[in-house]
Every structure is written in C-alpha cells, then in structure tokens.
Design an enzyme around this catalytic site. Structure first.
Site, PDB file in Angstrom:
ATOM      1  N   VAL A  97      -3.074 -11.733   4.842  1.00 53.99           N
ATOM      2  CA  VAL A  97      -2.066 -10.680   4.878  1.00 53.99           C
ATOM      3  C   VAL A  97      -0.670 -11.293   4.839  1.00 53.99           C
ATOM      4  CG1 VAL A  97      -1.195  -8.706   6.206  1.00 53.99           C
ATOM      5  CG2 VAL A  97      -3.606  -9.333   6.357  1.00 53.99           C
ATOM      6  N   CYS A  98       0.211 -10.709   4.024  1.00 55.51           N
ATOM      7  CA  CYS A  98       1.625 -11.099   4.029  1.00 55.51           C
ATOM      8  C   CYS A  98       2.447  -9.815   4.062  1.00 55.51           C
ATOM      9  CB  CYS A  98       1.964 -11.961   2.810  1.00 55.51           C
ATOM     10  SG  CYS A  98       1.867 -11.080   1.245  1.00 55.51           S
ATOM     11  N   ASP A  99       3.700  -9.888   3.669  1.00 51.84           N
ATOM     12  CA  ASP A  99       4.550  -8.699   3.715  1.00 51.84           C
ATOM     13  C   ASP A  99       4.226  -7.713   2.598  1.00 51.84           C
ATOM     14  OD1 ASP A  99       6.713  -7.132   4.784  1.00 51.84           O
ATOM     15  OD2 ASP A  99       7.893  -7.781   3.053  1.00 51.84           O
TER      16      ASP A  99
END
Length: 140
Positions: A97-99
């Site tokens: 998960v990232c932004d």
C-alpha cells in the site's frame, strides 16, 4: 469462397472493421494489467487478508503512516525496503500500500526481486481505500 466474398463485400467491410477494432480495444486493458503486476482492488485485497492471511505492507513514510493507515498494516517505508524486507513473511501473500498506487507497484516489483512470490500492489493506494469509506486507524 462465400465467406471471403461476404467479408470483402463493401457493405460488410464496415461491420468487420468495427468487430476487429472493438476486439483490440477489449484486449488492451488486459494486456496493460498483466504488465503492471496486476494490482488488486480494495475488495480483492480484503479477501486476500481474510481468506489467505495476507499481510498489509504500507510503504509510505512514517509520518504519513502515523496520520492514518489500514489496521494491522506494517510500515516499511519504500526508502528502507531493501534493508527491512527480511522482517516480512515469505510464506504469506503481501498487499503493498502507498498513497496513490504508483509507489506500491515499484515496491512490489522490488519485493518480488528479493524472493517474495505472492506480492500485489493495492490499486489506488490509500486514496482508493479512503474513497471506499474503509476504516483507517492511527494506532501503532
């Protein structure tokens, strides 16, 4: 011979062209998805966690992680991924998960290169998670 005459008839050539073009347009998204490492939607990611005990790996910087993250996510900032990858389980699927979904695709590729077999990025990252009104926590 009748089929060839049918296909080349000036009234039918338009229909054949439309069929070929629409087939190509349908194939393009599938080909693109295969190239990017096939990111998963929020729903697919939740199913992976619930059914296959997948682990959330949040690659955002610590400040962003502390501001709000998925419960049970492990924070392994992308900058530290090579050094901290050893702390991740190799026997479970990983959902990265990232932004916004871009950094997680790169991080997933790095993890695969380090021997993690089942790694997928979350499509749209935390923005997609929040847009789906899914829970976010600030607890460590």
């Amino acid at each position: 011979m009748d089929l060839l005459q049918f296909l080349l008839d000036k009234n039918n050539i338009f229909i054949v062209a439309v069929a070929v073009i629409s087939g190509i347009m349908l194939a393009i998204p599938a080909l693109r998805k295969g190239r990017t490492g096939s990111a998963v939607s929020t729903t697919e990611a939740i199913q992976m966690v619930n059914q296959r005990q997948a682990v959330w790996v949040d690659v955002r910087p610590a400040e962003q992680f502390q501001a709000g993250h998925i419960a049970q996510a492990r924070n392994v900032p992308a900058a530290d991924l090579e050094q901290k990858a050893a702390s991740l389980p190799k026997n479970k699927p990983l959902v990265v998960v990232c932004d916004n979904g871009r950094d997680s695709a790169r991080a997933a590729a790095k993890l695969r290169a380090q021997g993690f077999a089942d790694v997928v990025p979350l499509e749209g990252g935390m923005r997609a998670w929040s847009a789906a009104s899914l829970p976010v926590t600030q607890k460590g």
